[in-house]
Each structure stands twice: as C-alpha cells, then as structure tokens.
Design a protein around this motif. Structure first.
Motif, PDB file in Angstrom:
ATOM      1  N   LYS A   1       0.828  -1.203   0.000  1.00  0.00           N
ATOM      2  CA  LYS A   1       0.000   0.000   0.000  1.00  0.00           C
ATOM      3  C   LYS A   1       0.865   1.256   0.000  1.00  0.00           C
ATOM      4  O   LYS A   1       0.686   2.163  -0.815  1.00  0.00           O
ATOM      5  N   TYR A   2       1.839   1.307   0.905  1.00  0.00           N
ATOM      6  CA  TYR A   2       2.603   2.541   1.048  1.00  0.00           C
ATOM      7  C   TYR A   2       3.741   2.642   0.027  1.00  0.00           C
ATOM      8  O   TYR A   2       4.237   3.736  -0.228  1.00  0.00           O
ATOM      9  N   ALA A   3       4.130   1.532  -0.582  1.00  0.00           N
ATOM     10  CA  ALA A   3       5.052   1.620  -1.724  1.00  0.00           C
ATOM     11  C   ALA A   3       4.331   2.327  -2.870  1.00  0.00           C
ATOM     12  O   ALA A   3       4.891   3.186  -3.552  1.00  0.00           O
ATOM     13  N   TYR A   4       3.081   1.996  -3.055  1.00  0.00           N
ATOM     14  CA  TYR A   4       2.272   2.643  -4.104  1.00  0.00           C
ATOM     15  C   TYR A   4       2.122   4.134  -3.780  1.00  0.00           C
ATOM     16  O   TYR A   4       2.323   4.996  -4.660  1.00  0.00           O
ATOM     17  N   VAL A   5       1.822   4.446  -2.545  1.00  0.00           N
ATOM     18  CA  VAL A   5       1.707   5.849  -2.131  1.00  0.00           C
ATOM     19  C   VAL A   5       3.007   6.612  -2.425  1.00  0.00           C
ATOM     20  O   VAL A   5       2.993   7.731  -2.926  1.00  0.00           O
ATOM     21  N   GLY A   6       4.127   5.975  -2.147  1.00  0.00           N
ATOM     22  CA  GLY A   6       5.417   6.643  -2.326  1.00  0.00           C
ATOM     23  C   GLY A   6       5.846   6.787  -3.773  1.00  0.00           C
ATOM     24  O   GLY A   6       6.842   7.447  -4.055  1.00  0.00           O
ATOM     25  N   GLY A   7       5.130   6.155  -4.692  1.00  0.00           N
ATOM     26  CA  GLY A   7       5.458   6.379  -6.100  1.00  0.00           C
ATOM     27  C   GLY A   7       5.691   5.126  -6.924  1.00  0.00           C
ATOM     28  O   GLY A   7       6.056   5.215  -8.101  1.00  0.00           O
ATOM     29  N   PHE A   8       5.491   3.934  -6.337  1.00  0.00           N
ATOM     30  CA  PHE A   8       5.601   2.721  -7.134  1.00  0.00           C
ATOM     31  C   PHE A   8       4.386   2.610  -8.061  1.00  0.00           C
ATOM     32  O   PHE A   8       3.336   3.204  -7.800  1.00  0.00           O
ATOM     33  N   ASP A   9       4.547   1.847  -9.146  1.00  0.00           N
ATOM     34  CA  ASP A   9       3.477   1.764 -10.137  1.00  0.00           C
ATOM     35  C   ASP A   9       2.569   0.568  -9.927  1.00  0.00           C
ATOM     36  O   ASP A   9       1.484   0.499 -10.509  1.00  0.00           O
ATOM     37  N   GLY A  10       3.009  -0.391  -9.137  1.00  0.00           N
ATOM     38  CA  GLY A  10       2.175  -1.565  -8.936  1.00  0.00           C
ATOM     39  C   GLY A  10       2.848  -2.512  -7.970  1.00  0.00           C
ATOM     40  O   GLY A  10       3.934  -2.244  -7.450  1.00  0.00           O
ATOM     41  N   THR A  11       2.185  -3.622  -7.724  1.00  0.00           N
ATOM     42  CA  THR A  11       2.674  -4.627  -6.778  1.00  0.00           C
ATOM     43  C   THR A  11       2.398  -6.007  -7.334  1.00  0.00           C
ATOM     44  O   THR A  11       1.535  -6.174  -8.198  1.00  0.00           O
ATOM     45  N   SER A  12       3.108  -6.991  -6.822  1.00  0.00           N
ATOM     46  CA  SER A  12       2.797  -8.381  -7.159  1.00  0.00           C
ATOM     47  C   SER A  12       1.742  -8.942  -6.203  1.00  0.00           C
ATOM     48  O   SER A  12       1.209 -10.019  -6.442  1.00  0.00           O
ATOM     49  N   ASN A  13       1.451  -8.218  -5.125  1.00  0.00           N
ATOM     50  CA  ASN A  13       0.604  -8.712  -4.034  1.00  0.00           C
ATOM     51  C   ASN A  13      -0.877  -8.589  -4.419  1.00  0.00           C
ATOM     52  O   ASN A  13      -1.447  -7.503  -4.431  1.00  0.00           O
ATOM     53  N   VAL A  14      -1.496  -9.724  -4.716  1.00  0.00           N
ATOM     54  CA  VAL A  14      -2.855  -9.722  -5.253  1.00  0.00           C
ATOM     55  C   VAL A  14      -3.861  -9.175  -4.240  1.00  0.00           C
ATOM     56  O   VAL A  14      -4.752  -8.393  -4.590  1.00  0.00           O
ATOM     57  N   LEU A  15      -3.702  -9.565  -2.977  1.00  0.00           N
ATOM     58  CA  LEU A  15      -4.654  -9.096  -1.971  1.00  0.00           C
ATOM     59  C   LEU A  15      -4.564  -7.573  -1.807  1.00  0.00           C
ATOM     60  O   LEU A  15      -5.582  -6.891  -1.655  1.00  0.00           O
ATOM     61  N   ALA A  16      -3.350  -7.048  -1.871  1.00  0.00           N
ATOM     62  CA  ALA A  16      -3.182  -5.584  -1.809  1.00  0.00           C
ATOM     63  C   ALA A  16      -3.874  -4.936  -2.998  1.00  0.00           C
ATOM     64  O   ALA A  16      -4.504  -3.884  -2.870  1.00  0.00           O
ATOM     65  N   GLY A  17      -3.767  -5.572  -4.166  1.00  0.00           N
ATOM     66  CA  GLY A  17      -4.460  -5.060  -5.343  1.00  0.00           C
ATOM     67  C   GLY A  17      -5.951  -5.005  -5.117  1.00  0.00           C
ATOM     68  O   GLY A  17      -6.615  -4.003  -5.399  1.00  0.00           O
ATOM     69  N   LYS A  18      -6.471  -6.086  -4.561  1.00  0.00           N
ATOM     70  CA  LYS A  18      -7.907  -6.172  -4.331  1.00  0.00           C
ATOM     71  C   LYS A  18      -8.363  -5.172  -3.259  1.00  0.00           C
ATOM     72  O   LYS A  18      -9.353  -4.471  -3.428  1.00  0.00           O
ATOM     73  N   MET A  19      -7.618  -5.093  -2.178  1.00  0.00           N
ATOM     74  CA  MET A  19      -8.050  -4.243  -1.068  1.00  0.00           C
ATOM     75  C   MET A  19      -7.867  -2.762  -1.335  1.00  0.00           C
ATOM     76  O   MET A  19      -8.668  -1.938  -0.918  1.00  0.00           O
ATOM     77  N   PHE A  20      -6.781  -2.403  -2.013  1.00  0.00           N
ATOM     78  CA  PHE A  20      -6.458  -0.977  -2.141  1.00  0.00           C
ATOM     79  C   PHE A  20      -6.574  -0.472  -3.576  1.00  0.00           C
ATOM     80  O   PHE A  20      -6.220   0.657  -3.856  1.00  0.00           O
ATOM     81  N   ASN A  21      -7.015  -1.344  -4.471  1.00  0.00           N
ATOM     82  CA  ASN A  21      -7.182  -0.930  -5.850  1.00  0.00           C
ATOM     83  C   ASN A  21      -5.851  -0.465  -6.473  1.00  0.00           C
ATOM     84  O   ASN A  21      -5.777   0.573  -7.121  1.00  0.00           O
TER      85      ASN A  21
END
Lengths: 549, 549
Positions: free
Chosen positions: B190-210
C-alpha cells in the motif's frame, strides 16, 4: 471450551482476515493458468522450502510459523469475491473454466512434511516439503514463505537475545510501536515469546496467544503531575489491617529519612515526580514498579522511589522495583543497586536489596554484551525496535524450489554454486554424537535406508568433491513428520509454550562454538554419497557446455 | 456502491480484526487506571506525535498512515471479551468501576489535527496533535505510533526509490514473501504505491487498495518443462483471423532464423525453456513477458524469447518483454536491448526495439544508482526485500509526547538536547520562497497570529540562541487541519491515488539539494521568537540546578 482453544479460534479469525489465497504474488496465479491451459492439471510436484544463509551472521536458525502454515492450508479457498477480482484483473482472454477450477480448489491433495516447529535448523535443509498437484503446490509458495520467513527470523532473533542475556535475566518485548505494521507487531510478540522472551507489552498479543503481558507507566505519566497538590487523596488502605494510612505523610517522612541515608537533598528531587509515584503506588500498591529517569535518576528518581517503596512497606506492600529508560545503564543500575543495598541495611529491610531493576533504552545484542562486560545490576531488559524489526537483518531469505515433477528430479542451476538446488524427494536426518550434541544434518534420497545408530555413514559436502567424512551416530533423528495430508492436519502442532520449550531443548543440542556471538563455527550439512552422485549426474545432464571457464 | 467504497469497507473489516484498543502496550492501560484512580478523569491534555530524525540518512520524510488512524478512532471500543481479558490480567485490586468506565470509552471527546497525508515532513514538526481527555489521549499512543511509523517509513522509502530511478522507469513492489508478516506485506504494498511505485505483485493488496497488480512467471515454471514434448498443443488462434496457427512450428522456424541473426546455435538453447515459453505465450498471447535467465540469458533465454515473440507477431500479437532476475543486470539488459534492436532491424519490426526489460534481483537504492552510472537498458525494476523491510533502517522513531495538561505546558527535559520536547499547543506553518520552493517550517504558539505573505518573520533555531534569520514568505501554508472532532471524521482523508499524487507534488516543492542521495542539505525547522522564549523560560523553571557542567 478451554481458553487455549478459544485463543486459537480468535487467532484463526484474525488470520482469515488476511492470510488467504490472494495473499500471494500475481505470478502464482498466471502460472497456474498457464499450467492449466497446457494440460498440467494432473502433474504432481515436490517443492522444498529452505534458506541458504543463517541470519544475523550466526550459524543457526529457529524454525517457526508451521502452525500458521497449517491453518492457511486448512482455510485455503477462493471466495466468490476473489474470483470476481481475478476476472477483472487478469486478461479477458482467460478461459472461464479456469475460474471454475479455481473456485473448487482446496488443499485436499497436498501433503506437507515439516521439521518440528521450534527446532534449530540449518541452510539447505528443507523446513517444509510440499507434495501434490503442481498447480496447487505452486499456488502455496508466496504465502508459505511469508508465514515462515518472518516467524523464523523473529524466533531466531529472540533466541539470540536470550543466549546473550543468560538464563537469569528476564526479557520483555516492548516493540509494538516500532514494528512493521499492526500484524508485524503481533507476530513479533508471538515469536519473541517462542524464542525465549518472558513476556510482552502488547496486550492484544497477550490476549490472542496467551503470553504474559507486562508494563507500568511512561514518562508522560510523570510529567502530567507538577506538584504534590496534584495528588488526589493522600491515603492508602493497609494491606492487612485495612485501615486508612496517611500515605502521603508517610512518604514525605520516608523521603526525609532516605535523603539522609543517601546524602542527597530532598529539595533537589522533583515533587511532580513524587506526586506521580505516590499516585501510581495508590493504584498498584502490590505491583509498584516506577520509572525513575524522568528528571534525574540519582537526585530525584531513586530518592522518590525509595520513599514511596518504604512507605508502601509500612502499609503492608512490597514494591517491585524500578525502570531506567535513558543514560548510562551500567552505571545507573549499579548506583540503584547500591542505593537499595544501603536502604536495606540501614532500615533492616533485606528484601529491598533484591528489588527488580528493568532497563529499556535502545537495547540490542551488542548493548547486552557490553553491559555484561562493564558489570551491571539489571534484572530485566525491555527490548523494542532492534528486536521486533530484526534491525541487523530484517528478512530471512527462505525460497521455495521445485525439486521433482511427475517423479522426475529437477535441478535449478546457477553460476553461483550456493544457489544450485538439491534435486529430488529427500529425507533429512540429524546425527548425534555420544555426548548428546548434534554432529551433522544429512540429506538423503527418500529411496535410501535411514542411517543407523552405531553404523558408519559417509557424509559428503554437497558440492565440494573432496570434502567428506565418516560419522558413527549415537542417535539418529528423522527430521520430518507429515503434518498435513488428505485434506486435514495429521500431526497437530504443539501449543506455543511447548514450541517455546522446544527452542531451548533444541538449542542445548548445539555445541557452544556454533552458538557463540563472535565468529561462530558453521554447523555441517551433508548429503549421502548416493545423493551426491545423483546431484552431480543431473547437473552434468542439464548444464549446457558453455564458454571457456 | 462504488468500488472504492467497497474496498474501504473491506479494509475496515480487516482492520477491525487487529487494529483495536488492545493493540497497545499494557502500560497505557495501567496508566489509565492510575489516572482514573487519582481523579484525573476530567483532565485534558495535548499530545504531539513527531519524529526526531529523518530515516535512511536522508533529509525528508513522507507522512502516511493518517487514514488508518482515523479508522482506529472511529472504531475505538473495548469489547466485552477485551474487558474480560483485562480483568483476568490486571491485579485483582483494581476497582470494578474502572472497567465500566473503559467499557463506555469512545473517541467522541478527542480532537485530532494532522498534516495532510502524503506531505513531505520534517523532524520535530508534529504530524498529529491529539487533544482531549488525558486518559483517552494517552490510551491512543501506541496504536497511533504503530500506524504512522511503518506507513511513513515505507512511503518515504518508496519515494526515495522513485527519485533515484527517475520518472521514466517503472517500479514494481515484489516483496510480500520477505515482508515482516502478512500485514507487513500488505502495508508495504500500500505505502510503496503511495510513495510512487506503479504496482505490486501482491494480489490481496491489489484487491483491497485498488493498486495495479503485476506478474508473469517464476523459474519453477520454466524448470517444470523438460522437452518440447511437454507442450500440450502446438497451436494458437490468430488474434484477428481466429484461425488456428501451427504455433510451435512457427516458433521453431523463428528460432532458426533468429539464431542466424544473433550468431548463436539453437542447439545450445534449452528446449525445456522453449516449451515453457511457448506454453506461457499460449496462455497469455497478448501479455507475453518471459523470464529469460533460468539457463543462460545470452545463449538460451533471449533466443527462445525472440523466437516466441516473433511467432506471436505472426499470429497477430505483440510480446511485452522479458525479465532478468540474476547476473550482471547492466550488461545483460544492454545485451538484450542490442538483441532486440538487431531483430527489429533485420526483420523490420520496429516495435521489437522497444520491448520492456524488467530487472528484479536484490535491488536497492545503491544498485539503481550504480546501474545508472554503468548504463543499462532496464525499463522496469521489480523490488522486494530492501524495499518492503526498509533494510537500511527498518523503523521510524516517531514518539508521542505530552505537551500540555489542563492548559499548562509540559516539557520533557533530557541531557540530550535533541530529546527535549517543544512544549505547549502549537501551530506549524510552511513558508515558501518566490520560486515556489519551501524555505522553512515554523512552529509557533497557537495564540500567535499566523505569519503573513510579504511580512518579515523571525525564525529561530529551537535550541541554539545565536541561530536565527528573517524570512519574508511569498506563500504561507498552515500545516494542520482538524480531521477528527466531536466523535466523527470532519476532514475526509483523500483516496489513495490522491495521496500518491500529493507525495510527488509535495516533493517538488523541496530543493534538489535537500532530496539528493549523498550528503543532502538539511531542511530548516524553526520556532517563532515567542515560542523560543516560552521554551527556554519553562526549561529554566523545570531543570534542577545540578552539578557543575
């Protein structure tokens, strides 16, 4: 229903919140689809979960997290909303039958073998062996790694603190506020306890895992009082006679008496601090442990503490001790102990000399070693940041590697020999010497007979041809048990307190030089002659003939 | 119901699992009792939450975690089972009315002011100011710290990676398996995305935080195929014509053709790898991104990849690119780009030169800087362990300090001047220069008028008498808004994507020398002349006259 069982259910409820099949890397699911699409639904695989290097520049690791892995297998199921999310996320070209396949997936065809939780473990020896349908075994990878990596790292870190602190010092985990998120804090409390800590400040961890919780007050409690006028009521009920004592008056008299004994002026001591300690003692007369470094340990904190503690004694209560959270902990703890000894002698209160001294400022393994060298009088360390974030090495590098598919061994080659995997379905044995110490861990192909007590076993380095030795074990321990098979737990993981005991009994089987902090001796992990040849034959078959080396 | 709103509810459900009043240190509850017992139920207090040093040897921090703090306040309530647990855990001498008091506690009398989430923040400037009943404000301490510390640390770490990587490189978070527990992994995503990352491999994070989720396949996928015989079906439906192509035959022809172009022998390439890539391309013909380092990047992976990618092109699909997960990433990425250029030219497929190259092996800030220096052709970094565990500094040291009680300021003194707290109810302003850059953060007493644009302001170092300067701001930003008051959220926290944008706009207001990786210039935090005198008067009043300095 027992309280342990209740705690387990609560914990499971928590886990179900986030430990679920979608707590994984997307590529597990894209791979699952590619396998499914290429007709590999009935392929079977064996994966090993292991690490390559011990953490913290040490030579041992504690294995933990098994119980959480089993709960994950038990609850493995994609919910309708999971499937819906995957449909939105994966390419539209994916065949819909795949989602039906996912919807029905469970771990009923998976077999999980593992080393006992709480055991000392070593690089290359698989902690978990997962067998079953390729697709499902693959889908478990990330979550199993997440559950084992941090649990084992924390338990190892805690066990190292326990070793440097020695048996007679209490260790408390105080790290929640600096942990990596709320659950990071809970896992830290749980596995610090497993590794040998005596308790935690984390109340929810106490509730969920039945761990002793500890804590008294903070500096803010002391600074919230300014003068003796801030004391609500000066009285305290006597422990035995139940009469109301004029507690504040007694405290002020005691402070005068103690200031003479200690040759410090009561005027220099903070009255706000005294008001805070009096109020705290009124709230917890039988559990009085006070923070004494808000202003000045020597001229204020110790004087005020002793005054309150002696007055408590007059009212029939025994104080517990003090906490020091800043400054030179060696010097201040020795000073506090001398003060207590002096008061014990002058006032003939022998128990006063044995008051508990807790220290809690930015403590790590090195601080404890250095305090031991300098000499100190600390009975208990409260440890936060360094412990719970594993500052010295915040991740354990467990990996999950395919070692067999449809009965055929698989080897992952690498130019870095340390990254070559040991192929095939294997068993692991720990061989012990006559003195009870573990000598070596031996990996064999599962088709080989187990090593026998009193029989010579050839143990080979997995990659260096010339390194080999004969070992005659006095005891042989087969390291794996099957924990999960045919859709259910078949060996029940032990309760947390037993896992905690297992850590200490397992560590006792290791020679001291393997466990020491500075330049420890590596423990040996070997392969059988049969497995050695098997690895190297496969290696030659698989490695391309390359450029000149 | 919008999908964002749904995600919020899901997240809240998760949080309710573990972010609850018992996720705290026991001493908060023992202090609450001591306050309650000493008649302080109606005392009011002001606490500041701040940090003292920027992490990662940098000179800035990103503030995050505010939304989770608000949800915590919203849901703050001791359940019956919490009360039951506390009764079992605390001494039996505790008066039962205290538990009734706890049972009814909510945050309705708390007022929370905060800096906007996603802002650049600096040492000593409170991120949160909590006002309200002393007991309740004290009970919030540990949980607020837990929620702010890791969120801000992660967002800062991610923002630093974003800065060193530059705008034109994609950054993906791949760290779940090495994170500090399941929730540590979710917070990291979640906070990697906030800090400027473009995406994650973590599927649940994708689902929960869009958050966008990314991923293709692992080495185990490649090693699970041995020969071309492992390919299920050699066909692929053409993207446009929908006719079945003999895909495998096309791939083999392409491999021959490419091997001539690249002057490598197709015999040296692994057929197992080719079978895996063909199968993966059949499953994801429009999203073909392949791992090419399982055997040998140059002589096997690139050749096999190009063969499949060109055949895909013939079937109407464009490949996405490759991932390299080992070896010399600078050299291998340049080699891959040269290969792609050569194929693009020889086969007149210009888009082939622009294929994406992802690199993902043990990457940290230094690796990226070093790759930039060496020259590379990487378009995207996948970053795991170093990012999600914040290996360089795994904890941010936020503290929560009492600064006022019943309208009276409180100061915490320390022999270490860096640990002295700035007392009283304060406001914070950021003063900007004419060029739009932030000049200084200014703390004032809340009773002072705000600094005005174009008016000279005396800014003083909080502790060094001689350090002071006049600043004439071109813009003044009041840093606090009230987010929670009278039992409800009164400023709604922004959605995650807006917090993410805020990070970048806020960072742009900082001069480059403050943001640079090596020896950055410290940003200045000052106090008003009025606050300076207030601090130092209080200091003298509270500090005991001690021994000779």
């Amino acid at each position: 229903m027992s309280s342990d069982r209740k705690n387990n259910i609560r914990e499971m409820a928590r886990q179900n919140g986030i430990v679920q099949p979608l707590l994984t890397d997307l590529y597990q699911i894209t791979m699952a689809y590619a396998y499914w699409k290429s007709g590999k639904v009935n392929d079977t695989a064996v994966f090993d979960l292991f690490f390559r290097t011990n953490p913290f520049q040490g030579e041992f690791t504690i294995f933990a997290g098994l119980e959480e892995c089993l709960k994950f297998l038990e609850n493995f199921h994609y919910s309708d909303s999971d499937i819906e999310y995957l449909k939105q996320t994966l390419p539209a070209t994916i065949e819909y039958e795949f989602y039906d396949y996912l919807k029905d997936l469970t771990c009923k065809d998976i077999k999980l073998s593992a080393i006992e939780e709480g055991s000392v473990v070593f690089p290359r020896v698989p902690l978990l062996r997962v067998e079953g349908p390729l697709i499902i075994a693959q889908l478990l990878e990330t979550t199993l790694l997440t559950l084992v990596n941090f649990a084992s790292l924390m338990a190892t870190n805690a066990a190292r603190y326990r070793m440097v602190a020695g048996k007679h010092v209490s260790l408390l985990e105080f790290g929640l506020r600096r942990a990596q998120g709320p659950d990071g804090g809970l896992s830290a409390s749980k596995y610090a306890y497993v590794g040998g800590f005596d308790g935690t400040s984390n109340v929810l961890a106490g509730k969920m895992f039945n761990i002793p919780v500890k804590g008294t007050h903070a500096h803010s409690f002391v600074t919230s009082f300014s003068t003796l006028g801030d004391i609500h009521s000066g009285t305290l009920r006597h422990a035995d006679t139940e009469t109301q004592c004029d507690f504040l008056k007694m405290v002020l008299e005691c402070r005068k008496r103690v200031s003479e004994i200690l040759d410090v002026s009561p005027e220099e001591a903070s009255d706000g601090e005294l008001a805070a300690l009096v109020s705290y003692a009124q709230a917890f007369p039988a559990g009085f442990l006070a923070l004494v470094d808000t202003y000045d340990v020597k001229r204020s904190g110790l004087l005020n503490f002793c005054a309150v503690a002696i007055a408590l004694n007059t009212c029939g209560y025994r104080a517990v001790g003090i906490r020091i959270d800043s400054g030179d902990l060696a010097y201040l703890s020795v000073l506090a102990r001398e003060t207590f000894n002096q008061v014990a002698k002058e006032l003939d209160l022998p128990w006063f000399a044995k008051l508990t001294i807790v220290a809690s400022n930015d403590i790590n393994e090195e601080t404890i070693l250095s305090l031991h060298e300098q000499g100190h009088s600390i009975d208990c360390f409260g440890i936060g940041t360094h412990l719970v974030t594993c500052q010295r090495q915040p991740a354990l590098g467990c990996v999950y590697k395919l070692v067999e598919i449809n009965g055929q061994p698989r080897i992952k080659l690498s130019q870095d020999v340390g990254k070559v995997t040991i192929p095939g379905h294997k068993e692991a044995y720990r061989l012990f010497g006559a003195d009870g110490h573990a000598l070596i861990d031996l990996l064999q192909r599962s088709t080989e007979p187990a090593p026998e007590v009193g029989q010579k076993v050839l143990c080979r380095h997995p990659f260096q041809e010339s390194k080999r030795a004969y070992v005659i074990p006095s005891k042989v321990e087969h390291l794996y048990k099957v924990y999960w098979n045919a859709g259910k737990i078949c060996t029940f993981p032990k309760p947390l307190v037993e896992v905690r005991e297992r850590v200490q009994t397992s560590l006792r089987t290791l020679r001291q030089d393997i466990k020491r902090n500075l330049n420890p001796t590596p423990y040996k992990v070997a392969v059988s002659d049969n497995l050695y040849n098997f690895i190297h034959d496969l290696w030659l078959q698989n490695a391309p003939i390359g450029e000149l080396f």
